[in-house]
Design an enzyme around this catalytic site. Structure first.
Site, PDB file in Angstrom:
ATOM      1  N   CYS A   5       0.809  -1.215   0.000  1.00  0.00           N
ATOM      2  CA  CYS A   5       0.000   0.000   0.000  1.00  0.00           C
ATOM      3  C   CYS A   5       0.842   1.264   0.000  1.00  0.00           C
ATOM      4  CB  CYS A   5      -0.871   0.055   1.247  1.00  0.00           C
ATOM      5  SG  CYS A   5      -1.912  -1.367   1.445  1.00  0.00           S
ATOM      6  N   GLY A  31      -0.948   1.033  -5.014  1.00  0.00           N
ATOM      7  CA  GLY A  31      -2.227   0.425  -4.667  1.00  0.00           C
ATOM      8  C   GLY A  31      -3.344   1.006  -5.491  1.00  0.00           C
ATOM      9  N   ASN A 105       0.984   0.454   5.864  1.00  0.00           N
ATOM     10  CA  ASN A 105       1.638  -0.295   4.788  1.00  0.00           C
ATOM     11  C   ASN A 105       2.496  -1.372   5.434  1.00  0.00           C
ATOM     12  OD1 ASN A 105       4.350   0.378   2.444  1.00  0.00           O
ATOM     13  ND2 ASN A 105       2.853  -1.243   2.411  1.00  0.00           N
ATOM     14  N   GLY A 106       2.233  -2.618   5.082  1.00  0.00           N
ATOM     15  CA  GLY A 106       3.011  -3.705   5.652  1.00  0.00           C
ATOM     16  C   GLY A 106       2.114  -4.851   6.041  1.00  0.00           C
ATOM     17  N   TYR A 246      10.992  -3.393  -8.286  1.00  0.00           N
ATOM     18  CA  TYR A 246       9.703  -3.243  -8.967  1.00  0.00           C
ATOM     19  C   TYR A 246       8.786  -2.186  -8.351  1.00  0.00           C
ATOM     20  CZ  TYR A 246       4.874  -4.382 -10.166  1.00  0.00           C
ATOM     21  OH  TYR A 246       3.570  -4.302 -10.553  1.00  0.00           O
TER      22      TYR A 246
HETATM   23  P1  AMP Z   1       3.899 -13.099 -13.841  1.00  0.00           P
HETATM   24  O1  AMP Z   1       5.264 -13.712 -13.918  1.00  0.00           O
HETATM   25  O2  AMP Z   1       3.062 -13.342 -15.035  1.00  0.00           O
HETATM   26  O3  AMP Z   1       3.179 -13.515 -12.572  1.00  0.00           O
HETATM   27  O4  AMP Z   1       4.098 -11.501 -13.761  1.00  0.00           O
HETATM   28  C1  AMP Z   1       5.343 -10.935 -13.532  1.00  0.00           C
HETATM   29  C2  AMP Z   1       5.280  -9.445 -13.683  1.00  0.00           C
HETATM   30  O5  AMP Z   1       4.436  -8.868 -12.678  1.00  0.00           O
HETATM   31  C3  AMP Z   1       6.648  -8.822 -13.475  1.00  0.00           C
HETATM   32  O6  AMP Z   1       7.239  -8.595 -14.697  1.00  0.00           O
HETATM   33  C4  AMP Z   1       6.401  -7.540 -12.729  1.00  0.00           C
HETATM   34  O7  AMP Z   1       6.418  -6.430 -13.599  1.00  0.00           O
HETATM   35  C5  AMP Z   1       5.036  -7.706 -12.130  1.00  0.00           C
HETATM   36  N1  AMP Z   1       5.146  -7.905 -10.676  1.00  0.00           N
HETATM   37  C6  AMP Z   1       6.165  -8.387  -9.973  1.00  0.00           C
HETATM   38  N2  AMP Z   1       5.881  -8.420  -8.654  1.00  0.00           N
HETATM   39  C7  AMP Z   1       4.638  -7.955  -8.525  1.00  0.00           C
HETATM   40  C8  AMP Z   1       3.773  -7.725  -7.405  1.00  0.00           C
HETATM   41  N3  AMP Z   1       4.148  -8.010  -6.169  1.00  0.00           N
HETATM   42  N4  AMP Z   1       2.555  -7.226  -7.648  1.00  0.00           N
HETATM   43  C9  AMP Z   1       2.161  -6.957  -8.908  1.00  0.00           C
HETATM   44  N5  AMP Z   1       2.928  -7.141 -10.002  1.00  0.00           N
HETATM   45  C10 AMP Z   1       4.148  -7.637  -9.819  1.00  0.00           C
END
Ligand code: AMP
Length: 462
Positions: A5, A31, A105-106, A246
């Site tokens: 968040c 979020g 957040n956490g 990310y």
């Molecule tokens: P997938 O391997 O299809 O599950 O999606 C991977 C992609 O989701 C990555 O390339 C990131 O850009 C994105 N991603 C990585 N971690 C997260 C996360 N915690 N929440 C949402 N998207 C994420």
């Protein structure tokens, strides 16, 4: 419950709600499920929150109704199964000390245990959020002052928390002793602000002052914020390294470092570790843009825009037949045929979670005529779930928890695949001993207790 968040708080502004709205706007990436603001004029509190993006949740009328010189705000990330209006934040309760609201957040690792104990004794909960447990602890505390009540409560919870509380006459911000999630202090003259990331200071013209330290609460009630150290910071902090890979925006400063700089280093290191026989490098926009730039700098390969992202994709009601076409990815990305055709391409992405998105992207790039596809990932393989606030699926769903790099390469259909090494990743931050890398190796710095125990904790040391 996982809580990925954004939090924001401001004290001493005659446009506190508007500033909070702008801050939340800049923190939207943390979020997208729901958003909320609670303000205070020193006597009464005003609240507005709803499901949806910041732009949809608030209007001029709702912001006009949020009067006062103090406000806190929250954006909540979408997590499966828990997507209910009752779980929107900030969370406001009325107790013996008056109204108190919290934005969190956490993820508290002993929340389930504490909640069961309290329910046994008759407590009633309105939501499934960890933060409500914390408010119950504060409400039950017999300590003399609100700050003491808060300290007493924080000492009972374990795990990750960057918190912003609003009371009728003050804001209190706090961060767990392990420092899992970021939280920074900013100022604009006599106006003080706390936010998950510094991009929220930039949008309102405030300047970054410093991080809220692990184990510190800041009481902001006029004048300089007062600092209370409620716990010694952990000997080795557990800052979330995924913020750099990310989660945070590249224009932010988190954990005292510029995200953009760290992300470029990740790309450069990746180019060092695994150069590829290619013509150009492309990113998967937007999350890996800066890592790909770093790869381009490190390898000397030209950076091109090979995929165009549609920025206007929200939740769509269109559900085309689930046939062989990958609609979710097609709606979001389109390949630039003129860039990709007959070329050998390095594709840089930040991470692979389940692998399904990348498999579809690779097939799209191949359909656009790419001669070769070499995949470079700016993080080590994710083998373990996160219990401290990043929304990772269960271990079984993580492709790297049960497949080798070669198996993943074949599944994705790429000519070569390399994940950044853990050592390479840590060499890109200033203070490598003070990061949590549990999602890459299962070495969990804070274990869950009782019913909530992490079954695989400690089994696979880095
Ligand atoms: P997938 O391997 O299809 O599950 O999606 C991977 C992609 O989701 C990555 O390339 C990131 O850009 C994105 N991603 C990585 N971690 C997260 C996360 N915690 N929440 C949402 N998207 C994420």
């Amino acid at each position: 419950m996982k809580e990925e968040c954004a939090v924001f708080g401001i004290h001493g502004s005659n446009q506190a709600a508007l500033m909070t709205y702008l801050g939340l706007y800049s923190l939207q990436h943390r979020g997208q499920e729901s958003s909320g603001i609670i303000s205070s004029d020193g006597g009464r509190m005003y609240e507005h929150k709803a499901m949806g993006l910041v732009s949809k949740v608030f209007s001029k009328e709702t912001l006009d109704g949020l009067t006062g010189h103090m406000a806190i705000g929250h954006n909540r990330y979408s997590t499966t199964g828990m997507s209910h209006a009752v779980n929107t934040q900030p969370f406001l309760v009325n107790c013996k000390i008056g109204k108190i609201a919290v934005a969190h957040n956490g993820n508290l690792v002993n929340a389930v245990e504490l909640r069961h104990e309290m329910e046994e004794k008759g407590s009633i909960f309105r939501s499934t959020m960890d933060s409500e447990v914390l408010l119950h602890l504060i409400a039950r505390s017999k300590a003399g002052t609100i700050e003491e009540m808060m300290v007493e409560s924080l000492l009972q919870v374990r795990g990750a928390y960057s918190l912003v509380f609003l009371l009728k006459d003050r804001i209190i911000a706090g961060r767990d002793p392990d420092g899992f999630r970021p939280l920074s202090l900013g100022r604009d003259g006599d106006t003080w602000i706390v936010a998950s990331e510094s991009c929220a200071f930039d949008i309102i013209g405030a300047e970054y002052v410093r991080e809220v330290e692990p184990g510190e609460i800041l009481v902001i009630d006029g004048g300089e914020p007062r600092s209370i150290r409620f716990a010694e910071p952990a000997k080795r902090l557990s800052r979330c390294i995924f913020e750099f890979i990310y989660f945070s925006r590249p224009d932010s400063r988190v954990f005292g470092e510029n995200v953009d700089k760290v992300r470029r280093k990740l790309g450069c290191k990746l180019a060092d570790e695994a150069p590829a026989p290619a013509d150009i490098v492309i990113s998967v926009p937007d999350s890996s843009n800066t890592i790909a730039l770093g790869f381009s700098e490190g390898s000397g390969l030209r950076y091109e825009f090979g995929l165009i992202r549609n920025h206007y994709v929200g939740r769509t009601f269109i559900r085309p037949r689930q046939d062989e076409r990958d609609w979710d990815v097609r709606i979001k990305f389109n390949p630039v045929r003129g860039v990709l055709e007959d070329r050998s391409i390095v594709v840089v992405d930040d991470s692979i979670v389940r692998g399904s998105t990348m498999r579809k992207i690779v097939s799209m790039i191949r359909d656009a005529g790419a001669a070769q596809v070499h995949l470079r990932i700016g993080s080590p393989s994710i083998t373990h779930s996160c219990y401290y606030g990043i929304d990772t699926p269960t271990r079984g769903e993580l492709i790297a928890s049960s497949h080798s790099v070669e198996e993943i390469r074949q599944y994705l259909g790429v000519d070569s695949l390399h994940y950044l090494s853990r050592e390479g990743l840590l060499s890109c931050v200033d203070d490598p001993e003070n990061y949590c890398t549990a999602c890459f190796c299962g070495d969990y710095p804070v274990e869950r207790k009782g019913r909530d125990r992490v079954p695989e904790a400690k089994e696979n040391k880095c």
